[in-house]
Design a protein around this motif. Structure first.
Motif, short mmCIF file in Angstrom:
data_model
loop_
_atom_site.label_atom_id
_atom_site.label_comp_id
_atom_site.label_asym_id
_atom_site.label_seq_id
_atom_site.Cartn_x
_atom_site.Cartn_y
_atom_site.Cartn_z
N LEU A 295 177.56 15.47 5.38
CA LEU A 295 176.34 15.37 6.21
C LEU A 295 175.50 15.97 5.20
CD1 LEU A 295 177.12 17.42 9.46
CD2 LEU A 295 177.81 15.29 8.87
N GLU B 227 171.92 13.20 5.25
CA GLU B 227 170.25 14.10 5.70
C GLU B 227 169.26 13.70 4.12
OE1 GLU B 227 168.66 16.91 7.94
OE2 GLU B 227 170.68 17.33 8.82
N TYR B 228 169.98 13.56 3.19
CA TYR B 228 169.08 13.54 1.67
C TYR B 228 169.01 12.15 1.95
CZ TYR B 228 168.26 12.01 -2.89
OH TYR B 228 167.48 12.21 -3.91
N GLU C 178 165.59 11.66 4.31
CA GLU C 178 164.54 12.78 3.49
C GLU C 178 163.91 11.34 2.85
OE1 GLU C 178 165.87 16.30 2.76
OE2 GLU C 178 166.10 16.58 4.62
N ALA D 178 162.13 18.32 16.93
CA ALA D 178 162.97 19.69 16.10
C ALA D 178 164.19 20.39 16.85
CB ALA D 178 162.37 21.31 15.60
N LEU D 179 163.63 20.20 18.26
CA LEU D 179 164.60 20.24 18.98
C LEU D 179 165.82 18.63 19.22
CD1 LEU D 179 163.63 21.28 22.36
CD2 LEU D 179 165.26 22.62 21.45
N ARG E 43 165.92 16.75 16.45
CA ARG E 43 167.08 16.72 15.29
C ARG E 43 168.35 18.08 15.55
NH1 ARG E 43 161.99 16.09 12.73
NH2 ARG E 43 161.78 18.92 12.81
N ALA E 44 168.44 19.95 15.72
CA ALA E 44 168.56 20.17 16.44
C ALA E 44 169.63 19.88 17.37
CB ALA E 44 168.37 21.93 17.78
N ARG F 166 172.19 17.39 15.04
CA ARG F 166 173.05 17.69 13.79
C ARG F 166 173.76 18.47 14.90
NH1 ARG F 166 167.54 20.55 11.80
NH2 ARG F 166 167.44 18.66 9.62
N ALA F 167 173.83 19.80 15.79
CA ALA F 167 175.47 19.93 16.90
C ALA F 167 176.06 18.98 17.05
CB ALA F 167 174.28 20.80 18.01
N GLN G 294 177.91 18.16 14.20
CA GLN G 294 178.91 18.88 13.38
C GLN G 294 180.16 19.69 14.94
OE1 GLN G 294 176.05 22.29 12.87
NE2 GLN G 294 174.83 21.32 10.98
N LEU H 174 173.96 24.97 20.20
CA LEU H 174 175.63 25.04 19.82
C LEU H 174 175.31 24.38 18.09
CD1 LEU H 174 177.08 22.67 22.54
CD2 LEU H 174 176.55 25.17 22.46
N GLN H 175 176.16 24.77 17.47
CA GLN H 175 176.78 25.05 15.99
C GLN H 175 175.60 25.53 15.38
OE1 GLN H 175 179.02 23.51 14.79
NE2 GLN H 175 180.07 22.94 17.12
N ALA I 107 172.88 24.02 12.94
CA ALA I 107 171.97 23.17 13.65
C ALA I 107 171.53 24.73 14.06
CB ALA I 107 172.85 22.38 14.65
N TYR J 93 167.32 25.23 12.50
CA TYR J 93 166.93 24.39 13.65
C TYR J 93 165.29 26.47 13.69
CZ TYR J 93 163.62 25.48 18.41
OH TYR J 93 162.88 25.76 19.13
N GLU K 250 162.79 25.94 10.66
CA GLU K 250 162.12 24.96 10.90
C GLU K 250 160.86 25.32 12.10
OE1 GLU K 250 163.34 21.12 12.44
OE2 GLU K 250 164.58 20.49 10.57
N ALA L 269 169.61 19.30 -0.40
CA ALA L 269 171.36 18.68 -0.47
C ALA L 269 172.11 19.45 -0.91
CB ALA L 269 171.11 17.20 -1.25
N ARG M 160 172.57 22.21 1.77
CA ARG M 160 173.48 21.98 2.65
C ARG M 160 174.70 21.86 1.78
NH1 ARG M 160 169.01 18.21 4.22
NH2 ARG M 160 167.56 19.52 5.82
N GLN N 128 177.87 23.68 3.63
CA GLN N 128 179.09 23.26 4.45
C GLN N 128 180.64 23.22 3.67
OE1 GLN N 128 177.33 19.23 4.43
NE2 GLN N 128 175.86 19.52 5.43
#
Lengths: 213, 213
Positions: free
Chosen positions: A67, A71-72, A75, A87-88, A90-91, A94-95, A98, B64-65, B68, B72, B75, B91, B94, B98
């Motif tokens: 992961l 993400e790297y 970016e 942002a929401l 992305r959250a 990501r959730a 995960q 959730l998570q 994440a 959030y 950000e 990176a 993270r 992880q």
């Protein structure tokens, strides 16, 4: 770039998908997990955790953890994006990622299944029941979330994201263990939409060099 | 904001740390995992995966998570940052996070240990050996990475990041299972530096309302 990976590794498959979605060329380096190659040689020297995937950048840095690698890549090579712009969003992505990468895959990994069988003398049936138990719990949760309004043709909206790059390898894995997938219509609709894209189809295990070697 | 969490949950502890580092106020909502409260009521309705933590935002969205949620928060409330400003740094942070959140914690979770004992009839000794096996593998890898030049007073540089917010709860967990931590001097130095900060100390399990109730 050089990707150290293994055709049957779900975590490797995620990174292959993101590299393909972005059209980034890379050298494909096989680390044969069932031969124990992750514990030897140059790979083991650079990989602290002896796990695939590992991405070696052209300037020499070795990135670990699927992961974090994805993400790297997003970016540094933002087009096409695999993360939402807000942002929401992305959250949420990501959730979803995960839910697969933290709550299903680690418990059903090759090394964990090996420990069950070799160290705890668990029977083949009980090992398969273990696998099915965790993947079912995880896919139940994922299917519930995929009924949210933000879901589109893919897990989040109408273009593939990191969530799809996690979902697809997990479904391949579940199919290999013959877990029934009928209870997950929304999930499987998205799986099919992903597999219709060359970036997903061309990254699948059977398309990898060591699968056909 | 309202955090649904449990004092002994490592994943909840991560979010408490990040909220505290950023000085963000929140309502503390107990979800008693050992009483099965994660499967009932309002919490279960909003949490697709029936796992803590879940963060309810003031506008109503349920996140959730743990990782994440932490990203959030970083950000939307960027000061003080818990992620580095550069892509390579992010990176690395993270990946360190992880290594705990994907490779150690999910395999040693309460629900997994319960399955071993209740469904697979694994003995108490074998359950503890399982726990020690995965945490030792994971901390070995983490200790190797923490010898890199980017490590400072904390996992990445001289201010706490998401990596530290994952490391500290994992060490608490390992201590509860009596896993020897002498082989991890660099890791434990960072643990001590974290615990000297009120944001970490005040978020620890024993400081939570349900621990003292």
């Amino acid at each position: 770039m050089r990707l150290y990976n293994y055709y049957r590794s779900s975590a490797s498959f995620r990174v292959r998908i993101v590299l393909a979605l972005k059209g980034l060329p890379y050298d494909y380096e096989v680390v044969h997990l069932q031969k124990g190659e992750q514990h030897r040689g140059e790979f083991a020297t650079h990989s602290a955790d002896h796990l695939v995937p590992m991405l070696q950048l052209d300037e020499g840095t070795h990135l670990l953890q699927s992961l974090a690698i994805c993400e790297y890549l997003d970016e540094v090579h933002p087009q096409p994006p695999v993360m939402p712009a807000d942002a929401l969003g992305r959250a949420r992505v990501r959730a979803l990622a995960q839910m697969v990468a933290c709550d299903i895959h680690p418990i059903n990994n090759l090394r964990v299944l090996n420990y069950l069988v070799k160290t705890l003398d668990v029977s083949e049936d009980d090992k398969n029941a273990w696998y099915a138990h965790w993947v079912t719990l995880g896919l139940d949760a994922l299917e519930r979330r995929l009924h949210e309004a933000q879901t589109g043709r893919f897990c989040h909206g109408d273009s593939p994201t990191l969530a799809d790059a996690c979902l697809v390898p997990q479904i391949f894995n579940a199919q290999r263990f013959h877990v029934p997938l009928q209870p997950y219509p929304r999930t499987m609709q998205i799986f099919d939409a992903c597999m219709a894209l060359p970036a997903f189809a061309d990254s699948q295990p059977s398309a990898c060099p060591e699968a056909t070697a």
